[in-house]
Every structure is written in structure tokens, then in C-alpha cells.
Design a protein around this motif. Sequence first.
Motif, PDB file in Angstrom:
ATOM      1  N   GLU A  41       2.388   9.244  13.560  1.00  0.00           N
ATOM      2  CA  GLU A  41       2.396   9.079  12.098  1.00  0.00           C
ATOM      3  C   GLU A  41       3.209  10.177  11.424  1.00  0.00           C
ATOM      4  O   GLU A  41       3.920   9.942  10.455  1.00  0.00           O
ATOM      5  N   CYS A  73      -6.484   9.464   9.390  1.00  0.00           N
ATOM      6  CA  CYS A  73      -6.129   8.086   9.771  1.00  0.00           C
ATOM      7  C   CYS A  73      -6.137   7.908  11.288  1.00  0.00           C
ATOM      8  O   CYS A  73      -6.350   6.806  11.786  1.00  0.00           O
ATOM      9  N   PHE A 127       0.806  -1.224   0.000  1.00  0.00           N
ATOM     10  CA  PHE A 127       0.000   0.000   0.000  1.00  0.00           C
ATOM     11  C   PHE A 127       0.842   1.278   0.000  1.00  0.00           C
ATOM     12  O   PHE A 127       0.355   2.347  -0.329  1.00  0.00           O
ATOM     13  N   TYR A 155      -5.660  -4.028   0.661  1.00  0.00           N
ATOM     14  CA  TYR A 155      -4.246  -4.040   0.245  1.00  0.00           C
ATOM     15  C   TYR A 155      -4.062  -4.972  -0.951  1.00  0.00           C
ATOM     16  O   TYR A 155      -4.983  -5.143  -1.749  1.00  0.00           O
TER      17      TYR A 155
HETATM   18  N1  GLU Z   1      -1.870   5.994   8.356  1.00  0.00           N
HETATM   19  C1  GLU Z   1      -1.386   4.786   7.796  1.00  0.00           C
HETATM   20  C2  GLU Z   1      -0.320   5.071   6.768  1.00  0.00           C
HETATM   21  O1  GLU Z   1      -0.426   5.984   6.047  1.00  0.00           O
HETATM   22  C3  GLU Z   1      -2.537   4.060   7.207  1.00  0.00           C
HETATM   23  C4  GLU Z   1      -2.136   2.735   6.723  1.00  0.00           C
HETATM   24  C5  GLU Z   1      -3.241   1.754   6.648  1.00  0.00           C
HETATM   25  O2  GLU Z   1      -4.067   1.615   7.539  1.00  0.00           O
HETATM   26  O3  GLU Z   1      -3.247   1.079   5.628  1.00  0.00           O
HETATM   27  O4  GLU Z   1       0.681   4.414   6.647  1.00  0.00           O
END
Ligand code: GLU
Length: 312
Positions: free
Chosen positions: A157, A192, A94, A248
Motif C-alpha cells: 500500500e 488497513c 472512495f 462506497y
Molecule cells: N487501504 C485501501 C486504500 O486506501 C483501503 C481501500 C478500501 O478498502 O476501501 O486504498
Amino acid sequence: MDYQAVLEEVAAHVEPQIGRGRVAQYIPALASVDADRFGIALADVDGRGTGVGDWERPFSMQSISKAFSLALVLADDGEKLWRRVGREPSGNPFNSLVQLEYEHGIPRNPFINAGALVVTDRLHTLTGDASTTMLDFLRAESGNPDLAFDQDVAASETAHGDRNAALAHFMAAYGNLDNPVPTVLEHYFWQCSIEMIPQLPLGGAPCRDLALAGGFLARHGLRADGSRLLSRSEAKRVNAVMLTCGTYDAAGDFAYRVGLPGKSGVGGGIVAVVPGRCTLCVWSPGLDARGNSVAGVAALDHFTTLTGWSVF
Ligand code: GLU
């Protein structure tokens, strides 16, 4: 159907899987979550919800937020988004940078991080405040005004967000972001970080609240108050992208096992939609190698097997 009994059977079935997998490590604020948790809730299209296990414990929404930002942008802006982001499964991790270079700064789909950054950028342009718009929407749809940003997770993050920053700068170089990179990243990290927290003093249930918040996807675009967010066709499209890209680079396996549109997050949550019937939210923080909750996928697999409620 006796939802409570079905969920209890699902929870009993997946018991041996709870605690398997690994809690996400790359966001330090998530790394300390107890892997031995499991909760599942169901909200039907009339807004009735129930759950079992740890459905009343708070957890971080993470990438599940991407399904909501996509819906909010399509609601406001229609099909224009698709000039800036594709809608094919990526088959790559991802947070991959390689694919973005091959494809000239146009992310493969809205649920890989690059695509979600573009969606957040568009939502920010449309609303002036992407993350608050999403939080307000989640509060309204869940009926839980206590949902909030988790400052620690957002800070964590941000401090460890070099990869997302690289993706954003890369797309900015291709002219695929309208807002400054720091603004886009800030709103993306905030969205997020939204924490599903119990409502006080009434007592709420995070899994149920997130299932309720996704109810518009099961109601073919209708919000909890009966107003329309998405046309029937747009709701179908969001569900379709969730099915093909929402888990994903394991979306094929998820479709094979579960047969429902779903969106997972590295916090261990997954929201799945049974169009016309209900939404489910399962949470268990142990993740498989692709980033999906081990017990969560197993639970949804067993739910659709038991009920026959899949889109196939
Ligand atoms: N905040 C996470 C990132 O950007 C989200 C990732 C996720 O849940 O897939 O890496």
C-alpha cells in the motif's frame, strides 16, 4: 434461531455468485488472492459466534478498519470530529480528489479515504499510536491475540499509495491534518493492513473474529467485557454513518438490498450490524465496479430476506 442452518442456506444461495467480480488490483499484495472464496460468520450480542464456508481463512481488513477508527475517535473525543469531516454520502469513488477540492479540504464523510485519513490523524493525536490502538482494540474484542499487521500488504500500500498521499497533502494544505503527512499515511496503511488470521494453536476464525470485534455496535456501545465504549446515541451514529456511507458510492443500493449498517473493504470483507441482535462478517474477494464484494452483498441481502432482520 438456528444460525448455522441460516448461514448454510445463505451460502448455498450465493454459490453461483462466488468468484464473480474482480479481486482488487491496485494493491499488488491483494491481487493474488483467490477470488473463489466465500465465508460468512455471525456473532450474537452474547459473544457466541458461528460460520460457514471459508470463515476460517485469513483476509485483509482494509476499509472495514474505518468503522473502528471512527468509533474509537468518537469514544474519546465526542462530536468535535465533525468540524473536520462531514457525514453525507459522497456519490463519488472512495479515493476521489475532485470532491475534496470543491469542499475545501473537508472530506464528505469518514469512510472515503480522505475522511479516514482525518480520523486516523485524530486518533493518532488522541492516543499517540493510531494503528496499535486499533489492533489492541480488535484483539481485545475478538478474543484473538494473534491478529496482526500484514507487513507485505502495508508495504504494498505504501509503495502504491500515491493517491492517498495526494489526498493527505491536499488536506494538510487546508490545515486539516495535525500530524505530518508521512505519519498519518503510515498509520492509515497499517490499520488497513490488519489481517484477520486464525488463532493458533486454538484455531480461530477470521470472519467470526471480525464479527465479534464489531459486537459493540450491535450492543449499543457496550464492549465484549461489558464496559462502555460508546453511548447508545454514539453507537447509533456510527451505525447510521455505516448505513449511509459504509459501502462506497453504492451505499444506497446496499441499504436497498440489505437494509443494515455495513462497512466494506477492498479485501472483499463486509461487516454488517443488526442492532440489538448480532453482527455479521462476510468475505469473498471478487469485487463489483464500486469495490464491494459481489457474493458478500448477495449473502447479506439473502440473510436479511430470510430472517427479516434489517433495521427497516
Ligand atoms: N487501504 C485501501 C486504500 O486506501 C483501503 C481501500 C478500501 O478498502 O476501501 O486504498
